[in-house]
Write an enzyme that holds these catalytic residues in place. Structure first.
Site, PDB file in Angstrom:
ATOM      1  N   SER A   1      29.909  29.790  41.187  1.00  0.00           N
ATOM      2  CA  SER A   1      30.162  31.174  40.813  1.00  0.00           C
ATOM      3  C   SER A   1      29.662  31.509  39.416  1.00  0.00           C
ATOM      4  O   SER A   1      29.703  30.663  38.517  1.00  0.00           O
ATOM      5  CB  SER A   1      31.675  31.437  40.875  1.00  0.00           C
TER       6      SER A   1
ATOM      7  N   SER B   1      39.866  35.959  35.128  1.00  0.00           N
ATOM      8  CA  SER B   1      39.716  36.780  33.927  1.00  0.00           C
ATOM      9  C   SER B   1      39.740  38.267  34.257  1.00  0.00           C
ATOM     10  O   SER B   1      39.422  39.094  33.409  1.00  0.00           O
ATOM     11  CB  SER B   1      38.404  36.422  33.223  1.00  0.00           C
TER      12      SER B   1
ATOM     13  N   LEU C   1      37.935  39.723  36.736  1.00  0.00           N
ATOM     14  CA  LEU C   1      36.682  40.216  37.328  1.00  0.00           C
ATOM     15  C   LEU C   1      36.608  39.915  38.828  1.00  0.00           C
ATOM     16  O   LEU C   1      35.542  39.963  39.431  1.00  0.00           O
ATOM     17  CB  LEU C   1      35.469  39.625  36.597  1.00  0.00           C
ATOM     18  N   GLY C   2      37.765  39.631  39.408  1.00  0.00           N
ATOM     19  CA  GLY C   2      37.827  39.492  40.862  1.00  0.00           C
ATOM     20  C   GLY C   2      37.224  38.207  41.398  1.00  0.00           C
ATOM     21  O   GLY C   2      36.654  38.193  42.492  1.00  0.00           O
TER      22      GLY C   2
ATOM     23  N   GLU D   1      43.195  36.623  50.254  1.00  0.00           N
ATOM     24  CA  GLU D   1      43.725  37.090  48.964  1.00  0.00           C
ATOM     25  C   GLU D   1      45.257  37.026  48.934  1.00  0.00           C
ATOM     26  O   GLU D   1      45.849  36.745  47.899  1.00  0.00           O
ATOM     27  CB  GLU D   1      43.288  38.540  48.721  1.00  0.00           C
TER      28      GLU D   1
ATOM     29  N   ASP E   1      40.342  44.544  45.443  1.00  0.00           N
ATOM     30  CA  ASP E   1      39.357  43.554  44.970  1.00  0.00           C
ATOM     31  C   ASP E   1      38.446  43.092  46.102  1.00  0.00           C
ATOM     32  O   ASP E   1      37.218  43.083  45.968  1.00  0.00           O
ATOM     33  CB  ASP E   1      40.064  42.326  44.376  1.00  0.00           C
TER      34      ASP E   1
HETATM   35  O1  PMV Z   1      42.117  40.259  40.400  1.00  0.00           O
HETATM   36  P1  PMV Z   1      42.512  40.845  39.108  1.00  0.00           P
HETATM   37  O2  PMV Z   1      43.263  39.902  38.270  1.00  0.00           O
HETATM   38  O3  PMV Z   1      41.372  41.484  38.480  1.00  0.00           O
HETATM   39  O4  PMV Z   1      43.566  42.039  39.355  1.00  0.00           O
HETATM   40  C1  PMV Z   1      43.774  42.655  40.544  1.00  0.00           C
HETATM   41  C2  PMV Z   1      44.148  44.099  40.410  1.00  0.00           C
HETATM   42  C3  PMV Z   1      45.632  44.425  40.538  1.00  0.00           C
HETATM   43  O5  PMV Z   1      45.713  45.834  40.685  1.00  0.00           O
HETATM   44  C4  PMV Z   1      46.383  44.023  39.290  1.00  0.00           C
HETATM   45  C5  PMV Z   1      46.288  43.757  41.721  1.00  0.00           C
HETATM   46  C6  PMV Z   1      45.852  44.315  43.073  1.00  0.00           C
HETATM   47  O6  PMV Z   1      46.048  43.585  44.048  1.00  0.00           O
HETATM   48  O7  PMV Z   1      45.376  45.453  43.171  1.00  0.00           O
END
Ligand code: PMV
Length: 376
Positions: free
Chosen positions: A138, A144, A146-147, A193, A204
């Site tokens: 990756s 961090s 960024l998914g 997920e 995401d």
């Molecule tokens: O994957 P991350 O850490 O970028 O965050 C996900 C976004 C959230 O809104 C915090 C969680 C979600 O499931 O929508």
């Protein structure tokens, strides 16, 4: 046979956390990818009774005999549900966790265990107990904001689904999936997920699967067409955090203060809708005026994220530095560290602000916003 897939990371422009509680959010794919390669051995090969997972970036390899997987997991290939994505039951997850434990993960890498469980669940449910070596690497920094976990679920599912698509349909080079396979892919990736994050909104995996820019609300996806240039500086605070814990913290706050938090989520909903409308508008408003409005929306969104309890001193430090350069920033993703977005209005020269941020130990980069989704 070898099958390759890739899926992008994402930034959330507005609406993280509130989206878990039914508000609207806006997200865009970025041109940093997670790659998954499936290598199926020939029937005569020595490794034709094993499933091996190689994580190239961190030089780790896990390997199970298929006999052990069949013994541990309480379903057989005849109950494969490739075309009907299903959730992993508590019982199955416990059995899978035993298989992960047997691999004796180093202590400092324990955070990988839910990702490995997701891998075993998606692999065995989509293509059954077949031997393969699965290689993952990756460009996204892990955990961090960024998914990275969604990109892993999407790229892995895309590769697994693609293994049953004929070479002719796949063609040469990277190609996108058709609508039916995209929908299927997105549903499976969402199930993956859930194993990693507990209660994800689904934004995401959706943006990683579909790419470009989307408006997302309670599973409803609207693909956005941007009619203005949108440049963002992404700053990684390098402070690690746990999305599951942060999402749960916001939910607990919502239980303690239901009325106040409802207002916060409603305000975020309005911000996301207004942002989507600005990005999509073809009216006469100048780009500068649109950028001014986006700046204010980002500032308001950050204030609301602070009130949800998900900002962090490192995020505030980035914001204060960028404010000195008359730039506006907000956290992106779950917060608690992770990455921060800074809007770069047309004509902004970033050298000075990047220099200052990097001299404080942060890592800065710009990424193409709104690129490809999953490809095989
Ligand atoms: O994957 P991350 O850490 O970028 O965050 C996900 C976004 C959230 O809104 C915090 C969680 C979600 O499931 O929508």
């Amino acid at each position: 046979m070898e099958v390759k897939a890739r899926a992008p990371g994402k930034i959330i422009l507005a609406g993280e956390h509130a989206v878990v509680h039914g508000s609207t959010a806006v997200a865009a794919a970025i041109d940093l990818y997670t790659y998954v390669t499936l290598r199926f051995p020939l029937p005569s090969a020595e490794s034709n009774d094993r499933l091996t997972l190689q994580l190239k970036d961190i030089s780790l390899e896990f390997s199970w005999s298929l006999a052990r997987i069949k013994e541990a997991i309480p379903y057989d290939s005849s109950t494969l549900c490739r075309s009907t994505p299903a959730s992993c039951s508590e019982e199955t997850l416990k059995s899978i966790a035993v298989l992960v434990e047997e691999q004796s993960l180093p202590k400092e890498k324990m955070w990988l265990s839910s990702g490995i469980s997701t891998f075993l669940w998606l692999y065995t449910r989509i293509i059954g107990f077949n031997p393969a070596t699965v290689v993952i690497n990756s460009e996204l920094p892990y955990g961090s904001g960024l998914g990275s976990s969604a990109a892993l679920c999407v790229a892995l599912t895309a590769a697994l689904l693609a293994s049953s698509i004929s070479d002719k349909t796949r063609g040469n080079g990277w190609s996108s999936l058709d609508e039916t396979n995209l929908e299927l892919l997105n549903k499976w990736a969402f199930e993956g997920e859930k194993i990693i994050h507990g209660k994800p909104s689904g934004i995401d995996n959706t943006v990683s699967a579909y790419g470009n820019m989307i408006k997302f609300c309670s599973g409803e996806i609207t693909r956005l067409q941007s009619y203005m240039p949108l440049r963002m500086l992404i700053t990684n605070t390098r402070v690690g955090r746990n999305t599951k814990a942060l999402v749960s913290g916001v939910s607990q706050r919502a239980v303690r203060h239901p009325d106040a938090m409802k207002s916060v989520f409603n305000a975020v909903d309005s911000i996301s809708k207004e942002l989507a409308a600005i990005i999509q508008s073809k009216d006469e408003t100048s780009v500068t005026e649109k950028e001014e409005r986006i700046k204010e929306l980002m500032e308001m969104n950050q204030g609301l994220l602070l009130s949800m309890g998900v900002s962090h001193s490192s995020i505030e430090a980035v914001i204060l530095t960028t404010v000195k350069h008359k730039l506006v920033s907000k956290l992106t993703g779950a917060g608690g560290g992770g990455c921060v977005l800074t809007l770069l209005p047309t004509g902004t020269v970033v050298d000075k602000v990047v220099e200052e941020l990097e001299s404080s130990g942060f890592q800065c980069f710009t990424a193409l916003i709104g690129g490809n989704g999953a490809q095989i």
